[in-house]
Motif scaffolding. Sequence first.
Motif, PDB file in Angstrom:
ATOM      1  N   ASN A  45       0.794  -1.226   0.000  1.00  0.00           N
ATOM      2  CA  ASN A  45       0.000   0.000   0.000  1.00  0.00           C
ATOM      3  C   ASN A  45       0.831   1.283   0.000  1.00  0.00           C
ATOM      4  N   TYR A  46       2.146   1.149   0.081  1.00  0.00           N
ATOM      5  CA  TYR A  46       3.004   2.333   0.082  1.00  0.00           C
ATOM      6  C   TYR A  46       3.970   2.381  -1.097  1.00  0.00           C
ATOM      7  N   THR A  51       1.482   2.920  -6.593  1.00  0.00           N
ATOM      8  CA  THR A  51       1.617   3.755  -5.395  1.00  0.00           C
ATOM      9  C   THR A  51       3.073   4.124  -5.188  1.00  0.00           C
ATOM     10  N   LYS A  52       3.311   5.355  -4.793  1.00  0.00           N
ATOM     11  CA  LYS A  52       4.659   5.828  -4.499  1.00  0.00           C
ATOM     12  C   LYS A  52       4.585   6.694  -3.244  1.00  0.00           C
ATOM     13  N   THR A  53       5.511   6.470  -2.327  1.00  0.00           N
ATOM     14  CA  THR A  53       5.535   7.206  -1.061  1.00  0.00           C
ATOM     15  C   THR A  53       6.891   7.879  -0.876  1.00  0.00           C
ATOM     16  N   ARG A  67       1.995  10.255   0.053  1.00  0.00           N
ATOM     17  CA  ARG A  67       1.804   9.008  -0.691  1.00  0.00           C
ATOM     18  C   ARG A  67       0.836   9.285  -1.828  1.00  0.00           C
ATOM     19  N   SER A  68       1.250   8.949  -3.035  1.00  0.00           N
ATOM     20  CA  SER A  68       0.358   9.082  -4.189  1.00  0.00           C
ATOM     21  C   SER A  68      -0.047   7.678  -4.629  1.00  0.00           C
ATOM     22  N   PHE A  69      -1.279   7.568  -5.086  1.00  0.00           N
ATOM     23  CA  PHE A  69      -1.757   6.250  -5.516  1.00  0.00           C
ATOM     24  C   PHE A  69      -2.690   6.391  -6.710  1.00  0.00           C
ATOM     25  N   ASP A  70      -2.995   5.259  -7.317  1.00  0.00           N
ATOM     26  CA  ASP A  70      -3.722   5.202  -8.596  1.00  0.00           C
ATOM     27  C   ASP A  70      -2.892   5.848  -9.698  1.00  0.00           C
ATOM     28  N   CYS A  76      -4.904  10.603 -10.373  1.00  0.00           N
ATOM     29  CA  CYS A  76      -4.418   9.940  -9.159  1.00  0.00           C
ATOM     30  C   CYS A  76      -4.832  10.746  -7.928  1.00  0.00           C
TER      31      CYS A  76
END
Length: 176
Positions: A45-46, A51-53, A67-70, A76
Amino acid sequence: MQDYIELTPNTENELVQLLTTESWPFHGNEKPNKEEIEQSLKEGNYTENGTKTFLIKVNNETIGMVRSFDLEDESCLFDLRIKEAYRGKGRGAHAVKWLTDYLFTNYVHLIRIEGHTRHDNFAMRKTFHSCGYVKEAYHRSAWPQNDKLFDSVGYAVTKTDWFQNITTPIKDSVPY
């Protein structure tokens, strides 16, 4: 100077420490425990599945995370957390501006970036606004937290606005 360090297996302990030693009053789980964060890390999830954190650091101290996701989609979302001692000092706005630049520069397929917050998180709402994000949605009873339902507000910035350094207001004159 505020630095953004991509999360790696070597820095996961810093993320666990950050998320479990602070209170996050405007997030679904205000006080996550070590096991919850470690399980979330194992589930990717990270750092996986679009996903990038990044850890946010000042003078080598971890003061937050973003944290960015999608990221595989054209639109996103992101999650931002800043330690309480550093809130209200422009750190969040710096992180949102940095992330917006980073995402639109490195993920050329993105056409917009979205963020959501509780309706009563005025600091984050001001941050969205000051960073060129436009309020696009108000969701009633959509944010579950502590066995209550709160309203939430959605903001977004489009790549076109970011590139032109403008903010295009919503054009909706329909009363329903």
